[in-house]
Scaffold this motif. Structure first.
Motif, short mmCIF file in Angstrom:
data_model
loop_
_atom_site.label_atom_id
_atom_site.label_comp_id
_atom_site.label_asym_id
_atom_site.label_seq_id
_atom_site.Cartn_x
_atom_site.Cartn_y
_atom_site.Cartn_z
N ALA A 88 -7.64 -5.40 -3.46
CA ALA A 88 -8.27 -5.13 -4.57
C ALA A 88 -8.36 -5.92 -5.64
CB ALA A 88 -7.96 -3.70 -4.92
N ASN A 118 -6.24 -7.65 -7.00
CA ASN A 118 -5.07 -7.11 -8.27
C ASN A 118 -4.08 -8.42 -8.32
OD1 ASN A 118 -2.21 -6.21 -8.76
ND2 ASN A 118 -3.04 -4.16 -8.79
N ARG A 138 -11.38 -0.01 1.83
CA ARG A 138 -11.46 0.91 0.49
C ARG A 138 -11.38 -0.48 -0.50
NH1 ARG A 138 -8.92 5.13 3.11
NH2 ARG A 138 -7.02 4.31 2.38
N ASN A 139 -10.39 -1.00 -0.39
CA ASN A 139 -9.96 -2.22 -1.53
C ASN A 139 -11.23 -3.24 -1.73
OD1 ASN A 139 -7.50 -0.97 -1.95
ND2 ASN A 139 -6.14 -2.45 -1.22
N SER A 140 -11.80 -3.68 -0.43
CA SER A 140 -12.77 -4.40 -0.42
C SER A 140 -14.31 -3.76 -0.88
CB SER A 140 -12.96 -4.96 0.69
OG SER A 140 -13.22 -4.36 1.97
N PHE A 191 0.80 -1.28 -0.14
CA PHE A 191 0.00 0.07 0.16
C PHE A 191 0.85 1.29 -0.07
CE2 PHE A 191 -3.67 -2.45 2.48
CZ PHE A 191 -3.77 -3.03 1.35
N GLN A 210 -7.38 1.17 4.25
CA GLN A 210 -7.35 0.68 2.91
C GLN A 210 -7.83 -0.61 2.77
OE1 GLN A 210 -5.61 2.85 0.41
NE2 GLN A 210 -6.48 1.42 -0.81
#
Length: 493
Positions: free
Chosen positions: A353, A355, A322-324, A265, A319
């Motif tokens: 996320a 990625n 947010r990513n989830s 991150f 984070q």
């Protein structure tokens, strides 16, 4: 325990099957990937209030899964890890029900901890404030005996999980019976579940106190005498993990998962590098498990500084949310029942996320970090958050505990990221370099992790600035270079 990648799984959730079916999956769909398997609680019942971690009968395999001979059959071909649930058993157990019926006349009265047995002179407000709580609410639950007497029993986790008095003859006999059953069924490694909570002493936190270390040490020696290895499961300040590693065969590296996330991150691996320089070498590494992503393991505790600062911990957790896309927020803390105050509930794949490159970088770091890697079944298959199951059960950790069928496994094994991950698993299993010496360096946002065993070497370079990594291995047979972005692209063709 083989120095190969191990699988962590529930027997019934990976293929909606039983022990025989799990062995078939290991032998077919997952052939040649794992040297061993952590069988999450398969005792009776597997579907209690805490997914098997509240056994009614710790010495009985849930008949829906098979029997101890089926466990033994898996052990003929794979290393087996099983949970010794040290701290508690179900309120529905025969033993506790006998206590409710007969009170102090029950032969099992001394098997369980009461408030009175720990605090015979009463629990003062000062002592109560010192007790460490992993979950919100009181650590006691009042039960009414058949004669109408009300008794406060110690329940560290939930009201259905009654804490065991491990100091008494009854408590010792219970643990010894389970150890002997494990030994007879070819269990190689014992996970000491919640061992840090097993000893309660007035005037202390009742968590990982000096007497806890002595208890874990004694339990490890008993297991060793039966030819089994012990793994301590402790979520706590990172220095506690270092201390406990000196007393048992193996510990979890629970600091690794949040530190890898933080590094990806922030594009700064200095905290991760520091930890890898001091982390115990006798460890099992994980990124994901049946529990959430531990935060306390990397953060500060009280006035003890952590590997990450409070601000860095806040950024990490936010984070992940947010990513989830907010899914982890629905499953964490007060948002769902059966919560842990020190964990974020989310699949590791969603924490990143979804990625694929970041995910493969994370797994590469795990495989190159000192220790024996374990991969959770949802992590192996790059599963996403099980929101339908979470909404149905309202149990936060179910977000990462889906029920899968063999067809789901077969489909997920075709994902490019999963195919690439399987290549990394096979590389980790086959290179003799990982049986040698570990070294590392970190400079200009590049992390170098190296293993050397004679003429065999394995090297990982992670460039956090551009989010890519490459692996190079050299042995007498070959030299090989793998760039993760290229490995992923190959499987997308």
């Amino acid at each position: 325990m083989k120095n190969n990648v191990q699988l962590i799984t529930y027997v019934d959730r990976i293929a909606h099957s039983d022990l025989k079916g799990l062995k078939q999956v290991l032998d077919t769909e997952l052939h040649d990937l794992f040297g061993g398997v952590h069988l999450l609680p398969f005792y009776y019942p597997i579907d209690g209030s805490d997914a098997g971690f509240d056994p009614i009968d710790h010495g009985k395999v849930d008949e829906r899964l098979g029997d101890w001979n089926d466990v033994k059959q898996i052990g003929q071909h794979y290393d087996i890890m099983a949970d010794l649930i040290v701290n508690h058993m179900s309120a529905e157990s025969t033993e506790f029900q006998d206590v409710l019926a007969k009170g102090k006349q029950s032969p099992y009265w001394d098997l369980f901890l009461t408030k009175e047995s720990v605090f015979p002179n009463g629990l003062s407000a000062e002592d109560q404030a010192k007790i460490y709580r992993p979950r919100p609410g009181s650590c006691f639950t009042t039960y009414t005996l058949a004669d109408g007497t009300e008794v406060e029993f110690w329940t560290t986790f939930t009201s259905n999980q009654i804490d065991i008095n491990v100091h008494t003859a009854a408590g010792q006999a219970h643990l010894n019976n389970v150890l002997n059953r494990f030994h007879d069924s070819k269990v190689d490694l014992i996970r000491l579940d919640a061992a840090g909570y097993a000893i309660k002493k007035p005037g202390t936190s009742c968590f990982m106190i000096d007497e806890s270390f002595a208890f874990v040490d004694e339990l490890a020696k008993k297991a060793n005498s039966l030819g089994m290895t012990t793994l301590a499961e402790i979520h706590s300040h990172y220095m506690t993990q270092i201390d406990i590693a000196k007393r048992v065969d193996m510990v979890y590296d629970f600091a690794l998962p949040p530190l890898i996330l933080h590094s990806l991150f922030s594009k700064d691996a200095s905290a991760l590098t520091h930890w890898l320089s001091i982390a115990p070498r006798n460890c099992v590494t994980v990124l994901d498990t049946h529990d959430g992503i531990g935060i306390i393991d990397a953060g500060p505790v009280g006035n003890k500084a952590g590997l990450l600062t409070p601000a860095e911990i806040d950024n990490l957790v936010n984070q992940i949310h947010r990513n989830s896309k907010g899914e982890s927020l629905q499953a964490t803390g007060a948002a769902a029942s059966n919560v842990d105050l020190y964990q974020v509930n989310c699949t590791y794949y969603d924490a990143l996320a979804q990625n694929d490159v970041d995910y493969l970088i994370a797994r590469s770091i795990q495989f190159f970090a000192p220790g024996i890697p374990q991969v959770y079944y949802t992590g192996l298959l790059a599963e996403t958050n099980a929101m339908e199951l979470l909404n149905k059960t309202q149990v936060g950790r179910d977000i990462n505990r889906p029920y899968l069928h063999v067809s789901d496994i077969q489909t997920s094994m075709q994902k490019p990221v999963v195919k690439a991950l399987c290549e990394l698993i096979k590389l980790r299993n086959t290179q003799q370099a990982f049986n040698g010496e570990f070294s590392m360096s970190y400079d200009n946002q590049q992390l170098h992790l190296t293993w050397k065993n004679g003429d065999d070497t394995a090297n990982l370079i992670v460039d956090f600035a551009i989010k890519d990594a490459q692996i190079s291995v050299t042995n007498k047979q070959q030299s090989q270079r793998i760039v993760l972005t290229e490995l992923l692209a190959k499987h997308k063709l």
